[in-house]
Design a protein around this motif. Structure first.
Motif, mmCIF file in Angstrom:
data_model
loop_
_atom_site.group_PDB
_atom_site.id
_atom_site.type_symbol
_atom_site.label_atom_id
_atom_site.label_comp_id
_atom_site.label_asym_id
_atom_site.label_seq_id
_atom_site.Cartn_x
_atom_site.Cartn_y
_atom_site.Cartn_z
ATOM 1 N N PRO A 59 0.791 -1.259 0.152
ATOM 2 C CA PRO A 59 0.026 0.008 0.057
ATOM 3 C C PRO A 59 0.912 1.419 -0.104
ATOM 4 C CG PRO A 59 -0.769 -1.527 1.385
ATOM 5 C CD PRO A 59 0.411 -1.986 1.145
ATOM 6 N N SER A 60 1.965 1.343 0.933
ATOM 7 C CA SER A 60 2.677 2.487 0.594
ATOM 8 C C SER A 60 3.466 2.714 -0.649
ATOM 9 C CB SER A 60 3.814 2.387 1.924
ATOM 10 O OG SER A 60 4.766 1.392 1.534
ATOM 11 N N SER A 61 3.848 1.841 -1.290
ATOM 12 C CA SER A 61 4.478 2.144 -2.787
ATOM 13 C C SER A 61 3.182 2.519 -3.649
ATOM 14 C CB SER A 61 5.068 0.975 -3.033
ATOM 15 O OG SER A 61 3.966 0.064 -3.343
ATOM 16 N N ALA A 62 2.054 2.032 -3.288
ATOM 17 C CA ALA A 62 1.029 2.549 -4.388
ATOM 18 C C ALA A 62 0.180 3.758 -3.734
ATOM 19 C CB ALA A 62 -0.031 1.431 -4.495
ATOM 20 N N ASN A 63 0.654 4.386 -2.681
ATOM 21 C CA ASN A 63 0.181 5.641 -2.109
ATOM 22 C C ASN A 63 -1.251 5.461 -1.694
ATOM 23 O OD1 ASN A 63 -0.136 8.329 -1.077
ATOM 24 N ND2 ASN A 63 -0.502 9.023 -2.916
ATOM 25 N N ILE A 64 -1.636 4.092 -1.087
ATOM 26 C CA ILE A 64 -3.007 3.798 -0.602
ATOM 27 C C ILE A 64 -2.664 3.916 1.183
ATOM 28 C CG2 ILE A 64 -4.296 1.938 -0.262
ATOM 29 C CD1 ILE A 64 -3.563 0.512 -2.681
ATOM 30 N N ALA A 65 -3.608 4.607 1.572
ATOM 31 C CA ALA A 65 -3.699 4.820 3.053
ATOM 32 C C ALA A 65 -4.626 3.855 3.742
ATOM 33 C CB ALA A 65 -3.969 6.345 3.436
ATOM 34 N N LEU A 66 -4.153 3.327 4.829
ATOM 35 C CA LEU A 66 -5.314 2.445 5.732
ATOM 36 C C LEU A 66 -5.642 3.394 6.945
ATOM 37 C CD1 LEU A 66 -3.816 0.187 3.876
ATOM 38 C CD2 LEU A 66 -3.962 -1.124 5.927
ATOM 39 N N ILE A 67 -6.816 3.664 7.151
ATOM 40 C CA ILE A 67 -7.573 4.392 8.017
ATOM 41 C C ILE A 67 -8.166 3.732 9.180
ATOM 42 C CG2 ILE A 67 -8.742 6.478 8.573
ATOM 43 C CD1 ILE A 67 -6.218 7.308 7.456
ATOM 44 N N ASP A 68 -8.115 3.865 10.330
ATOM 45 C CA ASP A 68 -9.117 3.222 11.474
ATOM 46 C C ASP A 68 -10.226 4.241 11.616
ATOM 47 O OD1 ASP A 68 -10.244 2.358 13.591
ATOM 48 O OD2 ASP A 68 -8.623 2.878 15.104
ATOM 49 N N VAL A 69 -11.195 3.990 11.163
ATOM 50 C CA VAL A 69 -12.467 5.016 11.446
ATOM 51 C C VAL A 69 -13.238 5.077 12.845
ATOM 52 C CG1 VAL A 69 -13.143 5.037 9.141
ATOM 53 C CG2 VAL A 69 -14.303 3.531 10.499
ATOM 54 N N GLY A 70 -12.640 4.022 13.694
ATOM 55 C CA GLY A 70 -13.140 4.054 14.858
ATOM 56 C C GLY A 70 -14.340 3.420 15.244
ATOM 57 N N GLY A 71 -14.910 2.364 14.676
ATOM 58 C CA GLY A 71 -16.279 1.859 14.622
ATOM 59 C C GLY A 71 -17.167 1.763 13.514
ATOM 60 N N HIS A 72 -18.170 0.995 13.402
ATOM 61 C CA HIS A 72 -18.816 0.916 12.268
ATOM 62 C C HIS A 72 -19.608 2.258 11.918
ATOM 63 C CE1 HIS A 72 -21.763 -0.688 15.281
ATOM 64 N NE2 HIS A 72 -22.740 -0.351 14.238
ATOM 65 N N THR A 73 -20.044 2.994 12.941
ATOM 66 C CA THR A 73 -21.049 4.067 12.854
ATOM 67 C C THR A 73 -20.337 5.124 12.383
ATOM 68 O OG1 THR A 73 -20.604 4.850 15.152
ATOM 69 C CG2 THR A 73 -22.398 3.402 14.839
ATOM 70 N N ALA A 74 -18.981 5.079 12.135
ATOM 71 C CA ALA A 74 -18.261 6.420 11.642
ATOM 72 C C ALA A 74 -17.600 6.341 10.299
ATOM 73 C CB ALA A 74 -17.006 6.363 12.466
ATOM 74 N N PHE A 75 -18.005 5.071 9.437
ATOM 75 C CA PHE A 75 -17.748 5.118 8.110
ATOM 76 C C PHE A 75 -18.337 6.185 7.258
ATOM 77 C CE2 PHE A 75 -16.964 0.383 8.809
ATOM 78 C CZ PHE A 75 -16.072 0.212 8.198
ATOM 79 N N GLY A 76 -19.621 6.451 7.642
ATOM 80 C CA GLY A 76 -20.294 7.578 6.792
ATOM 81 C C GLY A 76 -19.672 8.651 6.450
ATOM 82 N N ARG A 77 -19.253 9.533 7.657
ATOM 83 C CA ARG A 77 -18.632 10.694 7.578
ATOM 84 C C ARG A 77 -17.145 10.538 6.912
ATOM 85 N NH1 ARG A 77 -18.531 10.367 13.359
ATOM 86 N NH2 ARG A 77 -16.459 9.836 14.228
ATOM 87 N N TYR A 78 -16.543 9.698 7.000
ATOM 88 C CA TYR A 78 -15.228 9.419 6.220
ATOM 89 C C TYR A 78 -15.608 9.379 4.901
ATOM 90 C CZ TYR A 78 -12.171 9.211 10.043
ATOM 91 O OH TYR A 78 -11.428 9.342 11.393
ATOM 92 N N ILE A 79 -16.521 8.528 4.295
ATOM 93 C CA ILE A 79 -16.913 8.170 3.055
ATOM 94 C C ILE A 79 -17.590 9.605 2.429
ATOM 95 C CG2 ILE A 79 -18.410 6.872 1.597
ATOM 96 C CD1 ILE A 79 -18.124 4.608 3.545
ATOM 97 N N GLN A 80 -18.070 10.477 3.054
ATOM 98 C CA GLN A 80 -18.686 11.654 2.540
ATOM 99 C C GLN A 80 -17.428 12.593 2.124
ATOM 100 O OE1 GLN A 80 -21.072 14.106 5.399
ATOM 101 N NE2 GLN A 80 -22.073 15.100 3.855
ATOM 102 N N PHE A 81 -16.580 12.552 3.154
ATOM 103 C CA PHE A 81 -15.430 13.400 2.885
ATOM 104 C C PHE A 81 -14.559 13.008 1.864
ATOM 105 C CE2 PHE A 81 -10.486 12.934 3.750
ATOM 106 C CZ PHE A 81 -10.198 14.331 3.302
ATOM 107 N N LEU A 82 -14.210 11.674 1.332
ATOM 108 C CA LEU A 82 -13.502 11.117 0.338
ATOM 109 C C LEU A 82 -14.409 11.068 -0.880
ATOM 110 C CD1 LEU A 82 -12.607 7.651 2.059
ATOM 111 C CD2 LEU A 82 -10.997 9.631 1.780
ATOM 112 N N GLU A 83 -16.087 11.107 -0.841
ATOM 113 C CA GLU A 83 -16.586 11.301 -2.055
ATOM 114 C C GLU A 83 -16.479 12.733 -2.401
ATOM 115 O OE1 GLU A 83 -18.750 9.387 -4.276
ATOM 116 O OE2 GLU A 83 -17.621 7.767 -3.241
ATOM 117 N N ALA A 84 -16.422 13.876 -1.471
ATOM 118 C CA ALA A 84 -16.446 15.148 -1.915
ATOM 119 C C ALA A 84 -15.115 15.422 -2.803
ATOM 120 C CB ALA A 84 -16.414 16.028 -0.741
ATOM 121 N N PHE A 85 -14.243 14.989 -2.529
ATOM 122 C CA PHE A 85 -12.830 15.251 -3.041
ATOM 123 C C PHE A 85 -12.520 14.386 -3.954
ATOM 124 C CE2 PHE A 85 -12.455 17.595 0.928
ATOM 125 C CZ PHE A 85 -12.169 19.015 0.532
#
Length: 657
Positions: free
Chosen positions: A508-534
């Motif tokens: 992943p590091s060589s492909a510039n892929i980041a692994l992120i701990d969202v801190g629980g299944h209820t937090a996926f949505g706001r991260y995905i909203q951020f990623l989709e916006a950009f």
């Protein structure tokens, strides 16, 4: 001045670009090679072409940009929407108008009774500078066509509220104003000839103020091409005050009888109002000619900073005050002061050796001995402290400075300056106030459509607070620079999957892929909203319960209209069918059951099934990332985990080297 919009077509990485810019600072983010620096190059090309039309020797640099058409195209077009909103710019334009009018020689008035000096005084007294909308606000369009002569051409376009009232000025061919739509009369007028048709000479009264003059009325009242430039100075007549002032404002010798065109006025505004920097800094020069230290230095690559500091330190009061502010800014950034010393250059007579020095106690030494960080702070202090109303393009200002200093720079960018910060640093991304969100711009790259720009839509106050909470984490802001993100429900996944995948051939590091701990299944949505916006490609790895119909994740992604596949039956949900459904929507899992109300669907249950004895040994480890990493270090990567990584790379469209 300020640039309110940038358009590009077939230029370098941009197939098409339509980008609006706000006042203040815009931070441009994105992975390598997506075209961030090309935004600055658009501004550079526009400024260079106007400079070439104004008579400056810039052909060598323009020849380089002749290779800039995208993917073998023969031509490209660039447009900057510009507003000259600074008092000195408006004064320059108003003085030019008065000089062009008063110095003109209209044939019909050759034997008239109105003297040029009367015209000059009357125009200076009655002209309303703000009425010169045609020259103060417009679109600067630059065209390059390798098959045309000339290859480079620039024009100024002004649009009024009425679509029929739009005008073009050819900045290369004579500075003639013509209507952008409809036909114009065949005979061309100089500004004086047009002026006296709209504002008759009998209104001129040297002893009275008279009615105010609306400059735009000339163009709305007439249907003639009008030439915008001064006439050559008659050496037998006194120099008009407006002509004298215009030469002074342009920095020209008043005794040189030169014509002044709008192109030259616009060039002066662009040269003074735009500051461009390269993403590669050069070492500070030391030896400078007396001629070079007497004029404003080009700070694009940073090498000329000593000459510029020497000039303003020894200049008039306003420049010396600016020098003091630069010293204050530098001390605010790095905690120490600097000064400038000059001695004759023994090897080049007529040159000065100029050194910037920093002090420690009773000793001082050249800043070149201080390292790249302080030199970068000096460069940025010199750039950022200056006249208000400039447009500054800072390309990679944080390369040589630590995160704390980067955050100080982000917080101290002057409000009265429009600044475009091109960066790879998460510490330069502003996240302290709600309006910071609209200042973040991310570029992405597609082989077919080229570079495209993405920013946050309008958010309500509650959404703003949630976004600022997400972006408050540096790791989250760093996602703006990655090629793709893998969102993990917990920290154990980060430890184990990160360890397994980093040991693979295409990590992943060589492909510039980041692994992120969202801190629980209820937090996926706001991260995905951020990623989709950009428009950051993403995949998620969730535990079994999150895949159940009606889960928080299900509700969140459905609310964002991101679940495009047909949903399986939810009355009696089959785990295999729902796992396939989630997989088609970018959410992956290693679970084999929903596991609601039990431990069975969690990632820890999966790795415990792989090696129960090893998990028993690691039970005492309280840190989940360390537990996951320890397990992966002692257990070979399962085929399922290898396949999962390949599927995620396909989802993120990461090519295999």
């Amino acid at each position: 001045m300020k640039i309110t919009r940038i358009n590009a077509s077939r230029f370098m990485s941009f197939s098409t670009l339509d980008l609006s810019l706000d006042a203040g600072t815009t931070v441009v983010t994105g992975p390598n090679a997506v075209g961030k620096s090309n935004l600055g190059r658009i501004v550079d090309v526009a400024r260079l072409v106007v400079a070439s039309h104004a008579g400056s020797a810039v052909q060598d640099r323009l020849d380089l940009y002749a290779r800039a058409p995208r993917h073998g195209a023969r031509s490209f077009r660039l447009t900057l929407d510009i507003e000259m909103d600074q008092p000195w710019e408006q004064e320059l334009v108003a003085t030019f108008i008065c000089a062009a009018y008063a110095s003109g020689r209209d044939v019909r008035m050759a034997h008239g009774r109105v003297q040029p000096v009367w015209r000059d005084q009357d125009a200076r007294r009655r002209l309303v500078p703000e009425s010169a909308h045609l020259l103060l606000r417009g679109s600067l369009t630059v065209d390059y066509d390798e098959g045309s002569q000339p290859r480079w051409r620039a024009r100024w376009h002004h649009s009024a509220e009425d679509p029929e009232s739009a005008w073009n000025i050819d900045l290369f061919g004579g500075n003639t104003v013509s209507r952008a739509t409809g036909e114009t009369a065949g005979n061309k007028l100089n500004l004086q000839g047009a002026w006296i048709r709209v504002f008759p000479d009998d209104e001129i009264n040297p002893g009275a103020t008279g009615p105010k003059l609306d400059f735009m009325k000339i163009f709305t009242s007439l249907n003639h091409p009008i030439n915008l430039q001064t006439s050559p100075h008659d050496t037998q007549a006194p120099i008009l005050n407006s002509v004298r002032d215009l030469h002074t404002l342009l920095g020209w010798d008043i005794n040189e009888p030169r014509q002044v065109s709008f192109t030259q006025v616009l060039n002066a505004v662009l040269q003074r109002g735009i500051v461009l920097t390269d993403n590669r800094r050069l070492p500070l020069d030391r030896s400078f000619s007396l001629l070079s230290v007497g004029r404003q230095a080009d700070l694009q690559d940073g090498s000329q900073v000593p000459a510029e500091l020497y000039r303003i330190k020894n200049g008039p009061l306003l420049l010396r005050q600016r020098y003091q502010r630069i010293q204050d800014r530098f001390k605010e950034l790095v905690g120490t002061g600097f000064d400038v010393q000059a001695t004759p250059d023994p090897e080049q007579p007529g040159n000065l050796l100029i050194d910037v020095t920093v002090s420690e106690g009773d000793y001082e030494y050249p800043i070149a001995f201080s390292g790249a960080g302080r030199q970068e702070a000096l460069f940025l202090s010199t750039i950022l402290v200056g006249d208000p109303g400039r447009v500054i393009v800072l390309d990679e200002p944080g390369v040589h400075i630590e995160p704390t200093l980067q955050r100080r720079i982000a917080q101290t960018t002057p409000d009265e300056t429009q600044c475009l910060i091109i960066t790879h640093s998460a510490d330069l991304v502003p996240v302290s106030a709600p309006n910071d969100l609209s200042r973040i711009l991310r570029l992405s790259l597609s082989l077919k459509s080229g570079s495209s720009a993405h920013r946050v839509r309008q958010l309500d106050p509650r959404e703003q607070a949630r976004w600022l909470q997400v972006l408050g984490l540096r790791d989250t802001r760093a996602l703006l620079f990655c090629a793709g993100a893998v969102l993990c429900e917990g920290a154990t996944e980060i430890g184990s999957l990160g360890t397994w995948w980093e040991g693979s051939r295409h990590s992943p590091s060589s492909a510039n892929i980041a692994l992120i701990d969202v801190g629980g299944h209820t937090a996926f949505g706001r991260y995905i909203q951020f990623l989709e916006a950009f428009k950051i490609p993403w995949a998620a790895i969730a535990d079994g319960p999150a895949l159940h119909p009606g889960s928080v994740l299900h509700t969140q992604l459905k609310g964002q209209s991101l679940l495009t596949a047909t949903e399986p039956d939810s009355a009696t949900p089959d785990f295999g069918e729902w796992k396939g459904f989630w997989r088609s929507n970018g959410v992956f899992s290693v679970a084999d059951t929903f596991g609601i109300g039990s431990h069975d669907g969690e990632f820890e249950a999966y790795i415990e099934q792989l090696n129960p004895q090893l998990m028993q040994q690691l039970k005492a480890e309280r840190s989940k990332p360390r537990l996951g990493a320890a397990f992966a270090n002692q257990h070979p990567i399962p085929d399922e985990i290898s396949s999962l990584y390949n599927d995620i790379r396909d989802r993120l469209m990461i090519p295999t080297p």
